[in-house]
Scaffold this motif. Structure first.
Motif, PDB file in Angstrom:
ATOM      1  N   GLN A  58       1.740  19.359  -2.401  1.00 57.38           N
ATOM      2  CA  GLN A  58       1.147  18.275  -1.302  1.00 57.38           C
ATOM      3  C   GLN A  58       1.296  17.121  -1.965  1.00 57.38           C
ATOM      4  N   PHE A  59       1.414  16.845  -3.310  1.00 46.80           N
ATOM      5  CA  PHE A  59       1.606  15.576  -3.880  1.00 46.80           C
ATOM      6  C   PHE A  59       3.077  15.107  -3.605  1.00 46.80           C
ATOM      7  N   VAL A  60       3.993  15.866  -3.807  1.00 46.90           N
ATOM      8  CA  VAL A  60       5.366  15.533  -3.628  1.00 46.90           C
ATOM      9  C   VAL A  60       5.674  15.250  -2.117  1.00 46.90           C
ATOM     10  N   VAL A  61       4.855  16.025  -1.258  1.00 46.26           N
ATOM     11  CA  VAL A  61       5.072  15.593   0.246  1.00 46.26           C
ATOM     12  C   VAL A  61       4.585  14.121   0.734  1.00 46.26           C
ATOM     13  N   CYS A  62       3.450  14.063   0.117  1.00 44.20           N
ATOM     14  CA  CYS A  62       2.930  12.880   0.311  1.00 44.20           C
ATOM     15  C   CYS A  62       3.442  11.614  -0.211  1.00 44.20           C
ATOM     16  N   GLY A  63       3.932  11.639  -1.716  1.00 39.99           N
ATOM     17  CA  GLY A  63       4.423  10.654  -2.265  1.00 39.99           C
ATOM     18  C   GLY A  63       5.994  10.341  -1.690  1.00 39.99           C
ATOM     19  N   LEU A  64       6.671  11.272  -1.136  1.00 38.18           N
ATOM     20  CA  LEU A  64       7.933  11.115  -0.493  1.00 38.18           C
ATOM     21  C   LEU A  64       7.769  10.537   0.951  1.00 38.18           C
ATOM     22  N   LEU A  65       6.734  10.791   1.569  1.00 40.92           N
ATOM     23  CA  LEU A  65       6.579  10.313   2.985  1.00 40.92           C
ATOM     24  C   LEU A  65       6.090   8.808   2.576  1.00 40.92           C
ATOM     25  N   SER A  66       5.191   8.649   1.675  1.00 44.67           N
ATOM     26  CA  SER A  66       4.897   7.112   1.243  1.00 44.67           C
ATOM     27  C   SER A  66       5.823   6.076   1.140  1.00 44.67           C
ATOM     28  N   LEU A  67       6.808   6.756   0.170  1.00 46.31           N
ATOM     29  CA  LEU A  67       7.948   6.030  -0.234  1.00 46.31           C
ATOM     30  C   LEU A  67       8.766   5.575   0.799  1.00 46.31           C
ATOM     31  N   ALA A  68       9.114   6.611   1.641  1.00 41.84           N
ATOM     32  CA  ALA A  68      10.158   6.546   2.902  1.00 41.84           C
ATOM     33  C   ALA A  68       9.542   5.510   3.651  1.00 41.84           C
ATOM     34  N   THR A  69       8.191   5.466   4.006  1.00 42.88           N
ATOM     35  CA  THR A  69       7.655   4.645   4.585  1.00 42.88           C
ATOM     36  C   THR A  69       7.847   2.866   3.909  1.00 42.88           C
ATOM     37  N   ALA A  70       7.455   3.110   2.777  1.00 43.36           N
ATOM     38  CA  ALA A  70       7.543   1.795   2.094  1.00 43.36           C
ATOM     39  C   ALA A  70       8.997   1.195   2.316  1.00 43.36           C
ATOM     40  N   PHE A  71      10.213   1.766   2.098  1.00 47.35           N
ATOM     41  CA  PHE A  71      11.330   1.311   2.179  1.00 47.35           C
ATOM     42  C   PHE A  71      11.708   0.791   3.466  1.00 47.35           C
ATOM     43  N   PRO A  87       0.837  -1.169  -0.074  1.00 41.70           N
ATOM     44  CA  PRO A  87       0.055  -0.012  -0.233  1.00 41.70           C
ATOM     45  C   PRO A  87       0.842   1.309   0.018  1.00 41.70           C
ATOM     46  N   TYR A  88       1.912   1.275   0.821  1.00 44.54           N
ATOM     47  CA  TYR A  88       2.728   2.509   0.610  1.00 44.54           C
ATOM     48  C   TYR A  88       3.679   2.660  -0.552  1.00 44.54           C
ATOM     49  N   THR A  89       3.950   1.592  -0.997  1.00 41.85           N
ATOM     50  CA  THR A  89       4.538   1.698  -2.536  1.00 41.85           C
ATOM     51  C   THR A  89       3.685   2.039  -3.394  1.00 41.85           C
ATOM     52  N   PHE A  90       2.544   1.550  -3.468  1.00 42.67           N
ATOM     53  CA  PHE A  90       1.625   2.086  -4.347  1.00 42.67           C
ATOM     54  C   PHE A  90       1.058   3.641  -4.287  1.00 42.67           C
ATOM     55  N   ASN A  91       0.896   4.093  -2.913  1.00 41.31           N
ATOM     56  CA  ASN A  91       0.706   5.467  -2.718  1.00 41.31           C
ATOM     57  C   ASN A  91       1.784   6.345  -3.209  1.00 41.31           C
ATOM     58  N   GLY A  92       3.163   5.841  -2.806  1.00 40.71           N
ATOM     59  CA  GLY A  92       4.090   6.770  -3.266  1.00 40.71           C
ATOM     60  C   GLY A  92       4.271   6.975  -4.538  1.00 40.71           C
ATOM     61  N   LEU A  93       4.469   5.873  -5.335  1.00 33.28           N
ATOM     62  CA  LEU A  93       4.281   6.187  -6.930  1.00 33.28           C
ATOM     63  C   LEU A  93       3.323   6.857  -7.285  1.00 33.28           C
ATOM     64  N   ARG A  94       2.097   6.724  -6.876  1.00 30.84           N
ATOM     65  CA  ARG A  94       0.943   7.198  -7.617  1.00 30.84           C
ATOM     66  C   ARG A  94       0.829   8.643  -7.365  1.00 30.84           C
ATOM     67  N   PHE A  95       1.284   9.123  -6.139  1.00 33.23           N
ATOM     68  CA  PHE A  95       1.285  10.505  -5.843  1.00 33.23           C
ATOM     69  C   PHE A  95       2.456  11.462  -6.410  1.00 33.23           C
ATOM     70  N   LEU A  96       3.417  10.687  -6.585  1.00 38.88           N
ATOM     71  CA  LEU A  96       4.737  11.378  -7.346  1.00 38.88           C
ATOM     72  C   LEU A  96       4.213  11.458  -8.742  1.00 38.88           C
ATOM     73  N   LEU A  97       3.511  10.195  -9.356  1.00 38.63           N
ATOM     74  CA  LEU A  97       3.270  10.236 -10.662  1.00 38.63           C
ATOM     75  C   LEU A  97       2.124  11.714 -10.844  1.00 38.63           C
ATOM     76  N   GLY A  98       1.298  11.802 -10.121  1.00 39.34           N
ATOM     77  CA  GLY A  98       0.248  12.647 -10.150  1.00 39.34           C
ATOM     78  C   GLY A  98       0.879  14.185  -9.892  1.00 39.34           C
ATOM     79  N   ALA A  99       2.224  14.437  -9.108  1.00 40.31           N
ATOM     80  CA  ALA A  99       2.797  15.204  -9.142  1.00 40.31           C
ATOM     81  C   ALA A  99       3.561  15.720 -10.636  1.00 40.31           C
ATOM     82  N   LEU A 100       3.829  14.818 -11.033  1.00 40.22           N
ATOM     83  CA  LEU A 100       4.790  15.015 -12.613  1.00 40.22           C
ATOM     84  C   LEU A 100       3.636  15.348 -13.439  1.00 40.22           C
ATOM     85  N   SER A 101       2.364  14.793 -13.217  1.00 36.33           N
ATOM     86  CA  SER A 101       1.413  15.154 -14.263  1.00 36.33           C
ATOM     87  C   SER A 101       0.940  16.782 -14.391  1.00 36.33           C
ATOM     88  N   LEU A 102       1.383  17.375 -13.444  1.00 31.61           N
ATOM     89  CA  LEU A 102       1.017  18.802 -13.161  1.00 31.61           C
ATOM     90  C   LEU A 102       2.090  19.743 -13.840  1.00 31.61           C
TER      91      LEU A 102
END
Length: 299
Positions: free
Chosen positions: A182-195, A30-45
């Motif tokens: 906010q997407f970048v912050v959420c994505g980085l926190l999620s990926l950090a937790t995932a690792f 779940p954290y890997t999925f959230n990290g990738l999807r929020f960073l992908l969302g940030a890139l889309s902006l």
């Protein structure tokens, strides 16, 4: 009307996004999925941010500090809410998760009391009805609640706080920039937790690419941006009631696309929760006046 349509589109995107969130966890945590999807969302902006910068070059230091502060706060709250929702989906259905998450629209005016916002009797009536619905939907006959449902209930509290945070900052800074931070912050926190607690892999991300694309580009990049921009021209309570239709789209997506089923007790619970959400946003005095005006006067 434009703001309302943006919020309605966001509700439909998020509701169907519960399906993608369930499918994505077949291949990653779940954290890997959230990290990738929020960073992908940030890139889309990035194209929108580049266009915004060309129209509004520069910016005062005070505005940048406010943007960073708002983005950090919103991103941290978003991380908490999204994590609870995503982990909870491991233990409950998309339909139930959607309806329970929708409780945040009742919690918004309740939390608003601490901010000295006015709250009418309709909020308390709606809250009682919604709580009865939650009981039918999630509490079993031996008076226990599932772990996944409990996580969604706690997550609803964080979604309510997130909506209030966005309402506070979206009128003070550029909403697209606020969404990106906010997407970048959420994505980085999620990926950090995932690792720390998961084992992210490229193979898992590739296997779940379809779910990631929808959850990242559409649900995050488009949906949350529509929320931030739409809330700028809508009252928080009005925004909440429109966004509550996310629960309906989640149920439709879960039944049609995931083959989920809802028994009679769950249907009653869903109906009561949706009724409570709607009632909480309709002023009883306005409803009574509308009914009275429709009654023809006696000669």
């Amino acid at each position: 009307m434009r703001s309302n349509m943006m919020l309605l589109m966001a509700a439909a995107i998020w509701g169907l996004g519960f399906v993608a969130q369930r499918l994505g966890m077949d291949h990653m945590g779940p954290y890997t999925f959230n990290g990738l999807r929020f960073l992908l969302g940030a890139l889309s902006l990035l194209p929108l941010l580049w266009w915004l910068k060309s129209r509004q070059p520069g910016g005062q230091a005070g505005d940048r500090r406010l943007l960073l502060t708002g983005g950090l706060i919103a991103g941290t709250v978003l991380f908490s809410a999204a994590s609870l929702q995503q982990v909870g989906l491991l233990y409950t259905t998309a339909a139930k998760a959607g309806f329970i998450t929708g409780l945040y629209i009742i919690l918004v005016p309740v939390i608003g009391l601490a901010l000295r916002h006015k709250t009418g009797a309709n909020t308390w009536v709606g809250a009682l009805i919604a709580m009865a619905g939650l009981y039918y939907l999630s509490v079993t006959e031996d008076f226990t609640i599932g772990y996944g449902d409990l996580l969604q209930v706690v997550g609803a509290l964080f979604w309510a706080v997130h909506l209030l945070v966005l309402d506070h900052y979206s009128s003070r800074v550029a909403p697209i920039r606020l969404a990106g931070v906010q997407f970048v912050v959420c994505g980085l926190l999620s990926l950090a937790t995932a690792f720390f607690i998961e084992t992210p892999s490229v193979a898992g991300a590739v296997a779940g690419w379809q779910a990631l694309l929808y959850a990242g580009l559409v649900s995050v990049g488009v949906g949350y941006t529509l929320q931030v921009v739409g809330q700028r021209g809508a009252h928080p309570a009005h925004a909440a009631i429109i966004l509550s239709l996310e629960t309906v789209f989640a149920a439709i997506g879960g039944v049609l696309l995931l083959g989920e089923t809802l028994d009679e007790r769950a249907f009653v619970g869903c109906a009561l929760m949706l009724a409570g959400m709607l009632i909480s946003q309709i002023r009883l005095r306005w409803w009574w006046k509308s009914r009275r005006d429709k009654v023809p006067s006696q000669p």
